[in-house]
Scaffold this active site. Structure first.
Site, PDB file in Angstrom:
ATOM      1  N   ALA A  29       0.863  -1.180   0.000  1.00 25.32           N
ATOM      2  CA  ALA A  29       0.000   0.000   0.000  1.00 25.32           C
ATOM      3  C   ALA A  29       0.897   1.227   0.000  1.00 25.32           C
ATOM      4  O   ALA A  29       2.075   1.141   0.366  1.00 25.32           O
ATOM      5  CB  ALA A  29      -0.862  -0.015   1.254  1.00 25.32           C
ATOM      6  N   GLY A  49       0.523  -5.157   0.701  1.00 28.54           N
ATOM      7  CA  GLY A  49      -0.601  -5.147  -0.221  1.00 28.54           C
ATOM      8  C   GLY A  49      -0.227  -5.723  -1.586  1.00 28.54           C
ATOM      9  O   GLY A  49      -1.082  -6.282  -2.287  1.00 28.54           O
ATOM     10  N   GLU A  77      -0.530  -9.278  -1.222  1.00 26.69           N
ATOM     11  CA  GLU A  77      -1.961  -9.582  -1.052  1.00 26.69           C
ATOM     12  C   GLU A  77      -2.666  -9.573  -2.408  1.00 26.69           C
ATOM     13  O   GLU A  77      -3.531 -10.405  -2.685  1.00 26.69           O
ATOM     14  CB  GLU A  77      -2.606  -8.571  -0.094  1.00 26.69           C
ATOM     15  CG  GLU A  77      -2.151  -8.778   1.363  1.00 26.69           C
ATOM     16  CD  GLU A  77      -2.673  -7.720   2.309  1.00 26.69           C
ATOM     17  OE1 GLU A  77      -2.419  -6.520   2.049  1.00 26.69           O
ATOM     18  OE2 GLU A  77      -3.329  -8.067   3.307  1.00 26.69           O
ATOM     19  N   GLU A  97       3.739  -5.662   7.176  1.00 32.86           N
ATOM     20  CA  GLU A  97       2.890  -4.612   7.757  1.00 32.86           C
ATOM     21  C   GLU A  97       3.111  -4.407   9.248  1.00 32.86           C
ATOM     22  O   GLU A  97       3.024  -3.273   9.752  1.00 32.86           O
ATOM     23  CB  GLU A  97       1.409  -4.940   7.512  1.00 32.86           C
ATOM     24  CG  GLU A  97       0.924  -4.687   6.089  1.00 32.86           C
ATOM     25  CD  GLU A  97       1.097  -5.886   5.177  1.00 32.86           C
ATOM     26  OE1 GLU A  97       1.917  -6.775   5.514  1.00 32.86           O
ATOM     27  OE2 GLU A  97       0.446  -5.935   4.126  1.00 32.86           O
TER      28      GLU A  97
HETATM   29  N1  3HC Z   1       4.621   3.463   0.006  1.00 29.19           N
HETATM   30  C1  3HC Z   1       5.115   4.681  -0.282  1.00 29.19           C
HETATM   31  N2  3HC Z   1       6.416   4.911  -0.577  1.00 29.19           N
HETATM   32  C2  3HC Z   1       7.231   3.843  -0.578  1.00 29.19           C
HETATM   33  C3  3HC Z   1       6.790   2.555  -0.263  1.00 29.19           C
HETATM   34  C4  3HC Z   1       5.416   2.380   0.012  1.00 29.19           C
HETATM   35  N3  3HC Z   1       4.901   1.186   0.282  1.00 29.19           N
HETATM   36  N4  3HC Z   1       7.837   1.714  -0.327  1.00 29.19           N
HETATM   37  C5  3HC Z   1       8.893   2.452  -0.663  1.00 29.19           C
HETATM   38  N5  3HC Z   1       8.535   3.739  -0.806  1.00 29.19           N
HETATM   39  C6  3HC Z   1       9.389   4.860  -1.217  1.00 29.19           C
HETATM   40  C7  3HC Z   1      10.486   5.148  -0.221  1.00 29.19           C
HETATM   41  O1  3HC Z   1      10.034   6.034   0.772  1.00 29.19           O
HETATM   42  C8  3HC Z   1      11.545   5.760  -1.101  1.00 29.19           C
HETATM   43  O2  3HC Z   1      11.171   7.085  -1.350  1.00 29.19           O
HETATM   44  P1  3HC Z   1      12.283   8.234  -1.498  1.00 29.19           P
HETATM   45  O3  3HC Z   1      13.128   7.805  -2.664  1.00 29.19           O
HETATM   46  O4  3HC Z   1      11.502   9.464  -1.695  1.00 29.19           O
HETATM   47  O5  3HC Z   1      13.062   8.205  -0.210  1.00 29.19           O
HETATM   48  C9  3HC Z   1      11.388   5.003  -2.414  1.00 29.19           C
HETATM   49  O6  3HC Z   1      10.066   4.438  -2.390  1.00 29.19           O
HETATM   50  C10 3HC Z   1      12.370   3.877  -2.600  1.00 29.19           C
HETATM   51  O7  3HC Z   1      12.363   3.067  -1.438  1.00 29.19           O
HETATM   52  P2  3HC Z   1      13.713   2.557  -0.759  1.00 29.19           P
HETATM   53  O8  3HC Z   1      14.703   3.650  -0.702  1.00 29.19           O
HETATM   54  O9  3HC Z   1      13.334   1.871   0.479  1.00 29.19           O
HETATM   55  O10 3HC Z   1      14.217   1.520  -1.881  1.00 29.19           O
HETATM   56  P3  3HC Z   1      14.858   0.097  -1.708  1.00 29.19           P
HETATM   57  O11 3HC Z   1      15.071  -0.396  -3.078  1.00 29.19           O
HETATM   58  O12 3HC Z   1      15.987   0.136  -0.762  1.00 29.19           O
HETATM   59  O13 3HC Z   1      13.722  -0.818  -1.015  1.00 29.19           O
HETATM   60  C11 3HC Z   1      11.536  -1.753  -0.711  1.00 29.19           C
HETATM   61  C12 3HC Z   1      12.534  -1.097  -1.685  1.00 29.19           C
HETATM   62  C13 3HC Z   1      12.074  -3.129  -0.267  1.00 29.19           C
HETATM   63  C14 3HC Z   1      10.241  -1.911  -1.422  1.00 29.19           C
HETATM   64  C15 3HC Z   1      11.385  -0.868   0.555  1.00 29.19           C
HETATM   65  O14 3HC Z   1      11.106   0.434   0.145  1.00 29.19           O
HETATM   66  C16 3HC Z   1      10.277  -1.294   1.485  1.00 29.19           C
HETATM   67  O15 3HC Z   1      10.465  -2.172   2.304  1.00 29.19           O
HETATM   68  N6  3HC Z   1       9.109  -0.624   1.349  1.00 29.19           N
HETATM   69  C17 3HC Z   1       8.013  -0.843   2.267  1.00 29.19           C
HETATM   70  C18 3HC Z   1       7.282  -2.125   1.956  1.00 29.19           C
HETATM   71  C19 3HC Z   1       6.118  -2.292   2.881  1.00 29.19           C
HETATM   72  O16 3HC Z   1       6.213  -2.104   4.080  1.00 29.19           O
HETATM   73  N7  3HC Z   1       4.954  -2.668   2.327  1.00 29.19           N
HETATM   74  C20 3HC Z   1       3.773  -2.796   3.103  1.00 29.19           C
HETATM   75  C21 3HC Z   1       3.018  -1.498   3.087  1.00 29.19           C
HETATM   76  S1  3HC Z   1       1.617  -1.489   4.117  1.00 29.19           S
HETATM   77  C22 3HC Z   1       0.461  -2.378   3.265  1.00 29.19           C
HETATM   78  O17 3HC Z   1       0.733  -2.854   2.211  1.00 29.19           O
HETATM   79  C23 3HC Z   1      -0.887  -2.476   3.892  1.00 29.19           C
HETATM   80  C24 3HC Z   1      -1.764  -3.466   3.231  1.00 29.19           C
HETATM   81  O18 3HC Z   1      -1.744  -4.678   3.913  1.00 29.19           O
HETATM   82  C25 3HC Z   1      -3.210  -2.988   3.147  1.00 29.19           C
END
Ligand code: 3HC
Length: 701
Positions: free
Chosen positions: A69, A108, A111, A131
């Site tokens: 998400a 997500g 998912e 998450e």
């Molecule tokens: N939402 C918004 N922005 C995101 C994001 C997300 N899910 N994931 C990454 N970004 C952004 C980062 O903030 C960063 O932005 P910036 O360049 O402005 O600083 C950019 O994308 C690149 O991210 P990274 O620097 O972290 O890049 P990496 O290549 O090192 O890592 C990644 C990539 C493994 C995807 C890492 O970003 C990550 O772990 N992201 C979070 C993943 C996550 O937690 N997903 C679950 C979200 S909650 C959800 O899905 C709820 C659902 O169940 C309903």
């Protein structure tokens, strides 16, 4: 034929043979923004209604499949279409859908993949539901579909550990149906074609039942997760929701999951964990370095192979740098080599690497006692004894053998690096790289920027920190930089509590309940009381006589109570045990000191202790900001979270300041100042901010 939907990040392209490609293009990580959800929803409707389409492959542009998400949208009122509904549409689609995964299919994103009928992936892909780390639970069916796919125990493990599952395991446990080499999209289409040819009727995951599970193994895992949560709600709630999948019909389990997700998403803990997620990324962006080119670093030398130096050397070697380790004597060098080999041996024991890999790693180091062997180093990190003159002499000798643009870094934890660099011809090459022990494990790295450090040296340190996979925070020069400066103040406060009526155990209990992994006094015992004693002896003559000084720790050291290694410190330890036991002798020393100084019992409650610790950190944080030692409040938070065990679900003291309100912090500090006196003045900036009704988050705006 291409049917683009205006500016939508989603496109649907029909191919020969009735296969459609549903493409997501939302850089950088294809997060599920409202526009992506809308596009996916529209595309499924189109797939259903178009008779030419027999099935579709969901694929993503760029470096990764959907990584979750959009975290920026979490915590705000959700916008339709909601993700569970979008995934329900995929799940119920009468035509087979194949998710083609590459990069990191997380949250997500995974998912969505579980809403499809099949999942195929490139060999380097990883999947997971992280998450919980954001203070929420999977909120679009993750806790209901994953157990149906891989069973309760595996699902509980994957969700609560937040780990990214590699394809070898994913294929084995059925998270993916096939791992495909070569062109992923082409191969995924071929996979779908073969399924269509077989005429298989896809059974969506929601229609499957949860396989039988081992109650004992599940209970053991649950107990472990609850213990490790230390006040964090999301892992515990995630377990509850995973359990629901076995006890409720799918639709009911989904409703319960959504309710928990929405409640957690709006919680303080989730806000704090989002602050931490973005904070880790913000600190890597140092204002002013945007156009500065970093120097190239491949050859790294570490001087001093004690515990710290060895850990630093392994951290660099693990990041692929070429390492030279220098010690002054043959014996010292042998001990250093053994220490480094010991670290790799530990990794072999934990099953992280083979004996051959460990041997090859150790063999890749150059060990030397000859400083001229450092002549090709791009970066030298000194980790020798904390003594200004020793370090000045070392750097002077070093400067004579290394190249003009070799960066000279010191791992000092508190010495004045400006002064250290002042004896050199090129002080601009000097920087602080303050690692935390064990340096190959701990995430935090303080990069200490001196008055004279060249911009490209700073940019290089930031790039090196990133390659080391550290949370690298830039700090200015002062006693203790960001972390140790705040911690030293906190340590003082912990000692005041003892004179003011609290027991060692009460203080530790308050900090444990705050969420720290251990009580501070138990930690002091673990690390040994002698180093801090030596520092106090060094600093005491320089202290303002008007400042309050607690003699209790000195008295314990004089009684040879040097901590766990001595079998006694703030606590006593049974022979062979690491369990701290309250000790009458310590209580007696405390009572004598209270009596001698005529201290008043302040009757501090657990909440008072916690409030004062927090207010003390916030106050010092403001002083650090005012002096320009930290670039932004978030830098302070990232230091405390990643180097000092501050509970991550609290977000850090500066984040908490806004949750609590600066007025209240000032009120707590006023009491503290009146009781503690000199050295506990309220930071002028904090007073100003509170007076003007501003927030910490306004800093720098
Ligand atoms: N939402 C918004 N922005 C995101 C994001 C997300 N899910 N994931 C990454 N970004 C952004 C980062 O903030 C960063 O932005 P910036 O360049 O402005 O600083 C950019 O994308 C690149 O991210 P990274 O620097 O972290 O890049 P990496 O290549 O090192 O890592 C990644 C990539 C493994 C995807 C890492 O970003 C990550 O772990 N992201 C979070 C993943 C996550 O937690 N997903 C679950 C979200 S909650 C959800 O899905 C709820 C659902 O169940 C309903």
């Amino acid at each position: 034929m291409q049917q683009d939907q205006g500016q939508s990040p989603i496109s649907l392209r029909k191919q020969e043979g009735g296969i459609a490609v549903l493409l997501v293009n939302n850089p950088p990580v294809n997060a599920l923004s409202q526009a992506v959800r809308q596009g996916l929803s529209d595309a499924v409707t189109q797939i259903e209604s178009d008779d030419d389409i027999k099935g579709a492959v969901l694929h993503c542009e760029g470096r990764t499949f959907i990584a979750g998400a959009d975290i920026k949208e979490l915590g705000k009122p959700p916008l339709a279409p909601f993700l569970p509904d979008v995934i329900a549409a995929l799940d119920q689609c009468s035509k087979p859908l194949v998710a083609a995964l590459h990069g990191t299919a997380l949250g997500g994103g995974f998912e969505v993949a579980m809403g499809c009928h099949y999942r195929v992936a490139s060999p380097s892909a990883k999947v997971g539901l992280p998450e919980v780390r954001l203070g929420i639970i999977p909120g679009a069916g993750g806790t209901q579909r994953l157990p149906r796919l891989v069973g309760l125990e595996k699902a509980a493990d994957i969700i609560t550990s937040c780990r990214q599952v590699k394809m070898e395991e994913a294929a084995k446990i059925g998270l993916v149906d096939a791992v495909l080499k070569g062109d992923l999209l082409k191969e995924a289409c071929a996979f779908l074609e073969s399924k269509l040819a077989e005429g298989e009727t896809p059974l969506s995951i929601s229609k499957r039942s949860v396989p039988d599970w081992d109650e004992e193994a599940l209970s053991a895992l649950e107990a472990k997760v609850k213990k490790r949560a230390r006040g964090q709600l999301s892992p515990v709630k995630a377990l509850e929701s995973v359990h629901n999948s076995a006890n409720m019909p799918f639709e009911e389990g989904m409703k319960a999951e959504r309710a928990m997700f929405l409640e957690l998403a709006a919680s303080d803990q989730a806000a704090a964990l989002r602050h931490s997620f973005f904070g880790e990324r913000i600190v890597a962006k140092v204002p002013g370095l945007e156009d500065v080119k970093a120097r190239s670093v491949e050859n790294v030398a570490i001087i001093g192979a004690g515990t710290m130096g060895s850990g630093i050397a392994v951290a660099f070697a693990d990041a692929g740098y070429q390492l030279t380790v220098l010690e002054m004597s043959r014996e010292g060098l042998e001990r250093g080599r053994d220490r480094i080999a010991g670290i790799y041996q530990g990794a072999v024991k934990r099953g992280k690497m083979s004996q051959e890999q460990a041997d090859a790693k150790v063999a890749s180091f150059t060990f030397t006692t000859d400083m001229s062997d450092l002549n090709n180093a791009d970066l030298v990190v000194e980790a020798v004894f904390e003594d200004m003159q020793v370090k000045k002499d070392l750097l002077t000798n070093l400067e004579a053998v290394v190249s003009q643009d070799c960066i000279l870094a010191t791992n000092t934890s508190y010495l004045d690096i400006d002064e250290m660099a002042s004896v050199l011809k090129r002080p601009d090459n000097v920087i602080g790289l303050h690692f935390f022990s064990p340096a190959n494990i701990m995430k935090l790295l303080e990069i200490v920027n001196t008055d004279k450090t060249a911009q490209d040296v700073l940019a290089t340190a930031v790039a090196v920190g990133k390659r080391l996979r550290k949370i690298a925070v830039v700090a200015g020069v002062c006693d203790g930089f960001i972390g140790n400066r705040i911690w030293a103040k906190n340590r003082q406060l912990l000692e005041f509590f003892l004179e003011d009526g609290a027991s060692v155990e009460e203080v530790d209990k308050a900090m444990l309940e705050f969420g720290f992994p251990m009580g501070p006094y138990a930690v002091f015992d673990l690390s040994g009381l002698d180093i801090a004693w030596a520092q106090r002896k060094r600093k005491k003559p320089l202290m303002d006589a008007a400042e309050r000084y607690v003699d209790i720790p000195d008295r314990l050291c004089e009684m040879d109570r040097l901590g766990l290694k001595a079998g006694k410190g703030w606590y006593r330890y049974e022979e062979g045990s690491r369990k701290p036991q309250p000790d009458e002798e310590v209580a007696k020393v405390i009572a004598e000191e209270r009596e001698r100084k005529q201290c008043k019992d302040l009757h501090l409650t657990t909440a008072d202790i916690q409030d004062r610790v927090l207010a003390g950190m916030i106050n010092e944080g403001f002083k650090i900001l005012q002096e320009g030692i930290a670039l932004r409040p978030v830098d302070i938070d990232m230091v405390l979270l990643n180097g000092y065990g501050y509970p991550v679900w609290r977000g850090g003291p500066m984040h908490e300041a806004d949750r609590i309100g600066l007025d209240r912090i000032v009120a707590i500090l006023q009491d503290m100042q009146s009781q503690y006196g000199k050295g506990w003045e309220i930071a002028p900036a904090l007073k100003d901010y509170a007076g003007q009704g501003k927030k910490v988050a306004d800093w720098g705006k």
